[in-house]
Write a protein that holds these residues in place. Sequence first.
Motif, PDB file in Angstrom:
ATOM      1  N   SER A   2       0.813  -1.206   0.000  1.00  0.00           N
ATOM      2  CA  SER A   2       0.000   0.000   0.000  1.00  0.00           C
ATOM      3  C   SER A   2       0.849   1.259   0.000  1.00  0.00           C
ATOM      4  O   SER A   2       1.948   1.291   0.529  1.00  0.00           O
ATOM      5  N   SER A  11       1.258  -2.087   6.816  1.00  0.00           N
ATOM      6  CA  SER A  11       0.351  -1.883   5.685  1.00  0.00           C
ATOM      7  C   SER A  11      -0.947  -2.626   5.970  1.00  0.00           C
ATOM      8  O   SER A  11      -1.005  -3.440   6.892  1.00  0.00           O
ATOM      9  N   PRO A  12      -1.980  -2.363   5.161  1.00  0.00           N
ATOM     10  CA  PRO A  12      -3.224  -3.132   5.356  1.00  0.00           C
ATOM     11  C   PRO A  12      -2.971  -4.634   5.244  1.00  0.00           C
ATOM     12  O   PRO A  12      -3.523  -5.420   6.011  1.00  0.00           O
ATOM     13  N   SER A  18      -8.712  -4.244   5.899  1.00  0.00           N
ATOM     14  CA  SER A  18      -9.023  -3.689   4.585  1.00  0.00           C
ATOM     15  C   SER A  18      -8.336  -2.341   4.390  1.00  0.00           C
ATOM     16  O   SER A  18      -8.023  -1.637   5.358  1.00  0.00           O
ATOM     17  N   GLU A  19      -8.105  -1.992   3.149  1.00  0.00           N
ATOM     18  CA  GLU A  19      -7.509  -0.702   2.797  1.00  0.00           C
ATOM     19  C   GLU A  19      -8.374   0.436   3.347  1.00  0.00           C
ATOM     20  O   GLU A  19      -7.855   1.424   3.886  1.00  0.00           O
ATOM     21  N   ASP A  23      -7.044   3.128   6.006  1.00  0.00           N
ATOM     22  CA  ASP A  23      -7.069   4.557   5.668  1.00  0.00           C
ATOM     23  C   ASP A  23      -7.785   5.363   6.750  1.00  0.00           C
ATOM     24  O   ASP A  23      -7.352   6.461   7.104  1.00  0.00           O
TER      25      ASP A  23
END
Length: 113
Positions: A2, A11-12, A18-19, A23
């Motif tokens: 990501s 990172s995710p 989940s992204e 976020d």
Amino acid sequence: MSQYSGAEGVSPESLSVSEERFDAAEKIFRRFDENDSGTLYAGELRELARAYDLLLPGDGELTYFVEALGGTSEGSPKVTKDAFLTFWAAAEKGEAVSAEKKQKSESEALVKD
């Protein structure tokens, strides 16, 4: 990997979230990282706690909060972005354990051995 990966590779994918959720957590972190340092310091942590109705009336509560988030209370209490995101991901999955409970579990395991 990501575009939001931290310096240590958080990172995710590495956190198994989940992204979208990653976020959202990163946005929360950035909101309180007033100096854009990648680390939340004591004042920023108190603001974060206040915004989410967590009471940190004294230094003891702040230290506990910092340690629960995976930060360090040596010198100036602080939590890095990677530590914050790692704790958040564990909490999302119901895996977050306070530093006190973790230490108690480790102590109990040593006694059994």
